[in-house]
Design an enzyme around this catalytic site. Structure first.
Site, PDB file in Angstrom:
ATOM      1  N   LYS A 251      -5.663  -7.055  -5.943  1.00 45.81           N
ATOM      2  CA  LYS A 251      -5.494  -5.648  -6.331  1.00 45.81           C
ATOM      3  C   LYS A 251      -4.376  -5.032  -5.501  1.00 45.81           C
ATOM      4  O   LYS A 251      -3.602  -4.229  -5.987  1.00 45.81           O
ATOM      5  CB  LYS A 251      -6.789  -4.861  -6.090  1.00 45.81           C
ATOM      6  N   ARG A 252      -4.349  -5.405  -4.236  1.00 43.76           N
ATOM      7  CA  ARG A 252      -3.356  -4.812  -3.350  1.00 43.76           C
ATOM      8  C   ARG A 252      -1.931  -5.200  -3.746  1.00 43.76           C
ATOM      9  O   ARG A 252      -1.008  -4.419  -3.660  1.00 43.76           O
ATOM     10  CB  ARG A 252      -3.639  -5.218  -1.900  1.00 43.76           C
TER      11      ARG A 252
END
Ligand code: GLU
Length: 480
Positions: A251-252
């Site tokens: 996600k990052r």
């Protein structure tokens, strides 16, 4: 030979990761191709991180992808329950059996005691610290009544553990490199390796297929099968799916690379499920030079023999191309129905039975990568007022162009057959009469009708907008 039994065993600690979807897909493909059984098992023993919400998201994503399971949550089956936290008695039974047969042992050493031993080592050696067999050779007589203990596996001190992976080939590990790992914690909850083995064994799994990050666990798991006197399943590990720069997809990192991570995000951005399956299938598997596959073709062509062990890097441009190609394959009606829910996100309210929906959708179907892009590209049809791109106005809406737009509006007012062909014929006759090239008027008209310089074909746009709206927008842009 018996039909394969394969499984997908997600831990419900988040969303369905794109890499996990590939694991689910390959297992599903193998089951569907061979007439085998695909089992879904929820590995929820990490109680700090597992949530019901996550289980739901994962199950919803699998449903959306159309990866149906033959045994597991919702459908049940003969080897349930399919949630590990509901199988604790079974793990205790197997662990106690290993203990009574001398293949595992209770270890009463506390965490503090073990940590103190680690701290005694010179700093450089602390990372490589292995549990020093404190309780390995003790007997039942040494057990401390009422005190908490873990159960450790008695790993053979010598020899090697070997297996032939269907993708990676022969893999050999020295047993001396494997510590006496914990199989059951003091609270009775199994550690991943033990829970997975007991479940794979009791669920009759014949082929364990999962990401290559689990290769490290496989020798431990094989040793446990052997200790239990059970047949070892086959293994197929799959290479990693990575970001364009080779980093882990997370996600990052997603904003940075434009790589969507969660299957939920693919749905929300308007991928169709078959395109996502096509995308992930191409990480670690190939069939000659073919890039595009329907679901049925994947089932037909998939085989472990064509799986490679090279990690794959995401190519965002190619991914979007795959998505767009799958949109092209939809019927116009299906495409229109699928793009409809995305129109609200593009800022327009359109009824599902709006007669403009199908013709408008048809004009963007072959030009859009995802449904979200298609909705964005067709929103102009449905706006009461369009906002013209200021840069395009500056460049194209010159006084001369405005005069042409007025003349074009007059032409459209008089067209009898208001179809693409009828509009095209009328405009071309008018251009010929004036001695103009279509280029002189096309871009200004496009800006006037759609607000932008890129749009579907001009005549199609006019036909879908209809006479009244087209004439109004041309006149408005001409400053009338
Ligand atoms: N729960 C494990 C994971 O999500 C499953 C690994 C396996 O397939 O054995 O990574």
């Amino acid at each position: 030979m018996d039909k394969p039994r394969v499984r997908f065993a997600p831990s419900p600690t988040g969303y369905l990761h794109i890499g996990s979807a590939r694991t689910a897909l390959f297992n599903w493909l193998w089951a569907r191709k061979t007439g085998g059984t695909f089992v879904l098992r929820i590995e929820d023993t990490d109680q700090g991180r597992s949530t019901e919400a996550s289980t739901k998201v994962i199950i919803d994503s699998l449903h959306w992808l159309g990866l149906d399971w033959d045994e597991g949550p919702e459908v049940g089956g003969p080897h349930g329950p399919y949630f590990q936290m509901q199988r604790l008695d079974l793990y205790a039974e197997y662990a106690n059996r290993l203990v009574s047969e001398g293949r595992a042992y209770r270890c009463y050493a506390t965490r503090e005691e073990i940590e103190a031993l680690r701290q005694k080592l010179p700093e450089k050696k602390r990372d490589g610290f292995v549990y020093p067999h404190l309780w390995r050779d003790k007997t039942e007589a040494d057990w401390i009544p009422g005190a908490p203990y873990v159960i450790r596996f008695k790993t053979p001190l010598t020899g090697t553990t070997e297996f032939v992976d269907r993708v990676y080939g022969a893999i050999k590990t020295q047993n001396s490199l494997i510590d006496d790992f914990v199989i059951i914690r003091s609270d009775g909850v199994p550690l991943y390796n033990f829970g997975a083995v007991v479940d794979d064994l009791t669920m009759g799994i014949t082929l364990v297929a999962r990401g290559s990050d689990h290769i490290i666990n496989t020798p431990k798991q094989i040793l446990m099968y052997q200790a239990l006197g059970a047949a070892v399943p086959e293994y197929a590990h799959m290479p990693m799916m990575l970001n364009p720069d080779g980093s882990k997809i997370s996600k990052r990192s997603s904003g940075q690379h434009g790589v969507d991570v969660a299957i939920e995000d693919y749905r929300l951005r308007g991928w169709v499920p078959d395109a996502v399956l096509n995308l992930v299938a191409r990480f670690g598997w190939s069939a000659g030079d073919q890039e595009l596959f329907t679901r049925a073709e994947l089932v037909e062509k998939f085989d472990w023999a064509q799986c490679g062990s090279v990690d794959g890097r995401f190519n965002v441009k190619k991914a979007l191309w795959i998505s767009g190609e799958h949109l092209k394959r939809l019927t116009d009606e299906d495409f229109a129905a699928r793009v409809h829910p995305f129109l609200a996100g593009a800022g327009v309210t359109v009824a599902a039975d709006d007669p403009r929906l199908l013709p408008a959708a048809r004009t963007v179907k072959t030009r859009s990568a995802r449904l979200i892009d298609a909705a964005e590209a067709m929103a102009f049809y449905f706006r009461d007022e369009i906002t013209l791109d200021p840069a395009a106005v500056e460049k194209f809406l010159t006084p001369e162009a405005k005069a042409n737009l007025r003349a074009m509006a007059d032409v459209l007012t008089g067209v009898a057959d208001f179809s693409d062909a009828g509009i095209g014929a009328a405009i071309e006759a008018w251009l010929a009469e004036r001695g103009f090239d279509i280029k002189t008027v096309a871009q200004p008209a496009r800006v006037a009708l759609t607000g932008r310089t890129a749009s579907p074909g001009l005549y199609e746009v006019i036909a879908v907008l209809g006479r009244e709206v087209s004439v109004r927008r041309l006149r408005a842009a001409a400053g009338e």
